[in-house]
Design a protein around this motif. Structure first.
Motif, PDB file in Angstrom:
ATOM      1  N   SER A 187       7.705 -18.025   3.230  1.00  9.04           N
ATOM      2  CA  SER A 187       6.285 -18.692   3.326  1.00  9.04           C
ATOM      3  C   SER A 187       5.336 -17.902   2.892  1.00  9.04           C
ATOM      4  O   SER A 187       4.109 -18.342   2.621  1.00  9.04           O
ATOM      5  N   THR A 188       5.408 -16.549   2.787  1.00  6.45           N
ATOM      6  CA  THR A 188       4.228 -15.662   2.311  1.00  6.45           C
ATOM      7  C   THR A 188       5.113 -14.423   1.220  1.00  6.45           C
ATOM      8  O   THR A 188       5.926 -14.016   1.517  1.00  6.45           O
ATOM      9  N   LEU A 189       4.481 -14.722   0.067  1.00  2.00           N
ATOM     10  CA  LEU A 189       4.877 -13.701  -0.800  1.00  2.00           C
ATOM     11  C   LEU A 189       3.578 -13.163  -1.592  1.00  2.00           C
ATOM     12  O   LEU A 189       2.779 -14.002  -1.964  1.00  2.00           O
ATOM     13  N   ASN A 190       3.394 -11.898  -1.261  1.00  2.00           N
ATOM     14  CA  ASN A 190       2.149 -11.185  -1.661  1.00  2.00           C
ATOM     15  C   ASN A 190       2.608 -10.057  -2.739  1.00  2.00           C
ATOM     16  O   ASN A 190       3.206  -8.880  -2.352  1.00  2.00           O
ATOM     17  N   LEU A 191       2.271 -10.407  -4.000  1.00  3.30           N
ATOM     18  CA  LEU A 191       2.548  -9.257  -5.022  1.00  3.30           C
ATOM     19  C   LEU A 191       1.234  -8.593  -5.677  1.00  3.30           C
ATOM     20  O   LEU A 191       1.436  -8.419  -6.826  1.00  3.30           O
ATOM     21  N   ASP A 192       0.415  -8.918  -5.026  1.00  8.12           N
ATOM     22  CA  ASP A 192      -1.063  -8.608  -5.917  1.00  8.12           C
ATOM     23  C   ASP A 192      -1.153  -6.972  -6.040  1.00  8.12           C
ATOM     24  O   ASP A 192      -0.505  -6.202  -5.459  1.00  8.12           O
ATOM     25  N   SER A 193      -1.988  -6.797  -7.268  1.00  9.87           N
ATOM     26  CA  SER A 193      -2.254  -5.176  -7.507  1.00  9.87           C
ATOM     27  C   SER A 193      -1.027  -4.497  -7.622  1.00  9.87           C
ATOM     28  O   SER A 193      -0.998  -3.264  -7.332  1.00  9.87           O
ATOM     29  N   ASN A 194      -0.082  -5.080  -8.711  1.00  8.63           N
ATOM     30  CA  ASN A 194       0.911  -4.213  -9.171  1.00  8.63           C
ATOM     31  C   ASN A 194       0.907  -4.228 -10.705  1.00  8.63           C
ATOM     32  O   ASN A 194       0.136  -4.284 -11.307  1.00  8.63           O
ATOM     33  N   LEU A 195       2.029  -4.279 -11.486  1.00 11.31           N
ATOM     34  CA  LEU A 195       1.975  -3.847 -12.890  1.00 11.31           C
ATOM     35  C   LEU A 195       3.031  -5.120 -13.387  1.00 11.31           C
ATOM     36  O   LEU A 195       3.761  -5.086 -14.249  1.00 11.31           O
ATOM     37  N   ARG A 201       0.679  -1.235  -0.149  1.00 14.52           N
ATOM     38  CA  ARG A 201       0.055   0.041   0.030  1.00 14.52           C
ATOM     39  C   ARG A 201       0.814   1.140   0.075  1.00 14.52           C
ATOM     40  O   ARG A 201       0.631   2.046   0.729  1.00 14.52           O
ATOM     41  N   ASN A 202       1.887   1.459  -1.065  1.00 15.17           N
ATOM     42  CA  ASN A 202       2.559   2.551  -1.040  1.00 15.17           C
ATOM     43  C   ASN A 202       2.409   2.947  -2.511  1.00 15.17           C
ATOM     44  O   ASN A 202       1.446   2.435  -3.360  1.00 15.17           O
ATOM     45  N   GLN A 203       3.709   3.530  -3.262  1.00 19.82           N
ATOM     46  CA  GLN A 203       3.477   3.969  -4.445  1.00 19.82           C
ATOM     47  C   GLN A 203       4.797   3.597  -5.114  1.00 19.82           C
ATOM     48  O   GLN A 203       5.578   4.267  -5.722  1.00 19.82           O
ATOM     49  N   ASP A 236       5.979  -8.496   1.443  1.00 24.84           N
ATOM     50  CA  ASP A 236       4.435  -8.089   0.856  1.00 24.84           C
ATOM     51  C   ASP A 236       4.876  -6.664   0.080  1.00 24.84           C
ATOM     52  O   ASP A 236       5.200  -5.778   0.937  1.00 24.84           O
ATOM     53  N   LEU A 237       4.507  -6.850  -1.214  1.00 21.99           N
ATOM     54  CA  LEU A 237       5.070  -5.547  -1.943  1.00 21.99           C
ATOM     55  C   LEU A 237       3.666  -5.528  -2.520  1.00 21.99           C
ATOM     56  O   LEU A 237       3.672  -4.540  -3.621  1.00 21.99           O
ATOM     57  N   SER A 238       2.322  -5.691  -2.310  1.00 20.67           N
ATOM     58  CA  SER A 238       1.110  -5.609  -2.805  1.00 20.67           C
ATOM     59  C   SER A 238       0.746  -4.188  -2.712  1.00 20.67           C
ATOM     60  O   SER A 238       1.210  -3.376  -1.996  1.00 20.67           O
ATOM     61  N   MET A 239      -0.143  -3.897  -3.908  1.00 25.01           N
ATOM     62  CA  MET A 239      -0.693  -2.465  -3.907  1.00 25.01           C
ATOM     63  C   MET A 239       0.163  -1.547  -4.201  1.00 25.01           C
ATOM     64  O   MET A 239       0.249  -0.455  -3.323  1.00 25.01           O
ATOM     65  N   ASN A 240       1.115  -1.521  -4.852  1.00 29.62           N
ATOM     66  CA  ASN A 240       2.168  -0.590  -5.312  1.00 29.62           C
ATOM     67  C   ASN A 240       1.932  -0.486  -6.769  1.00 29.62           C
ATOM     68  O   ASN A 240       0.960  -0.892  -7.734  1.00 29.62           O
ATOM     69  N   ARG A 241       3.022  -0.075  -7.541  1.00 25.98           N
ATOM     70  CA  ARG A 241       3.345  -0.153  -8.856  1.00 25.98           C
ATOM     71  C   ARG A 241       4.743  -0.514  -9.434  1.00 25.98           C
ATOM     72  O   ARG A 241       5.266  -0.209 -10.296  1.00 25.98           O
ATOM     73  N   SER A 248      -2.215 -12.285  -7.774  1.00 24.70           N
ATOM     74  CA  SER A 248      -3.426 -11.612  -8.521  1.00 24.70           C
ATOM     75  C   SER A 248      -3.300 -10.196  -8.921  1.00 24.70           C
ATOM     76  O   SER A 248      -2.421  -9.515  -8.483  1.00 24.70           O
ATOM     77  N   ARG A 249      -4.068  -9.929  -9.937  1.00 27.15           N
ATOM     78  CA  ARG A 249      -4.206  -8.641 -10.247  1.00 27.15           C
ATOM     79  C   ARG A 249      -2.979  -7.625 -10.751  1.00 27.15           C
ATOM     80  O   ARG A 249      -2.421  -6.923 -10.520  1.00 27.15           O
TER      81      ARG A 249
END
Length: 189
Positions: A77-85, A35-37, A56-61, A105-106
């Motif tokens: 054990s957790t890799l969250n890359l959703d909502s990026n480009l 949740r950054n930019q 967790d790098l989700s919701m960035n660009r 995702s996304r």
């Protein structure tokens, strides 16, 4: 900073690229930067962080491909890359591993889902929805040790949904909005 073990900078409107030297934080076990930019690619140096368990790098660009070696991190054990480009294909190393939560995702991932699942594949959650993935659902997914939540919706997947676990407990929403998937829990092939 080299002794830093946990960093949580989520929801701070941070902008710019992750530093190329980010991987020099070798003691880091948890990096929450969602949740950054943030822009630019995932630094290849992250693949040298042997103690990294939660990223967790989700919701960035974030853009560019997922580094192939990220799936070889022993304790991740957790890799969250959703909502990026993020673009390119899913590295086979991510699906072969014993990762608990993988959310891609996304993004704009494309190509076939690697058919590399096996008895060491363990996912409490595997989310590949809202990408540009094509081809069939890998048959090897049936040989995974455990798949809890699975979402492959909103892609371009085609063919018969494999039979057996984990597919026998999934809802139609896990496969919705694909080009031509068929079989339980969707329409008959």
């Amino acid at each position: 900073m080299k002794e830093l073990k946990h960093i949580d900078l989520s929801s701070n409107r941070l902008a710019g690229q992750l530093p190329v030297q980010f991987g020099q934080l070798r003691m880091l076990s948890r990096a929450l930067l969602n949740r950054n930019q943030l822009t630019g690619p995932i630094p290849e140096s992250i693949t040298c962080m042997d103690r990294l368990a939660d990223l967790d790098l989700s919701m960035n660009r974030i853009s560019g491909p997922i580094p192939e070696k990220i799936g070889k991190l022993r304790v991740l054990s957790t890799l969250n890359l959703d909502s990026n480009l993020i673009t390119g294909q899913i590295p086979a190393t991510l699906l072969r591993s014993g990762m608990g939560i993988l959310n891609l995702s996304r993004n704009s991932l494309e190509g076939n889902i690697p058919d590399v699942f096996g008895p060491n594949s363990y996912f409490m959650a595997l989310d590949l929805s809202f990408n540009k993935l094509k081809g069939p659902i890998p048959g090897s997914l049936s040989s995974a040790k455990y798949i809890g939540h699975l979402d492959m919706s909103h892609n371009h997947l085609c063919g018969a949904i494999p039979v057996g676990s984990p597919f026998d407990h999934l809802e139609a929403s896990s496969f919705a909005s694909n080009d031509c998937l068929c079989g339980n829990p969707l329409r008959t092939c």
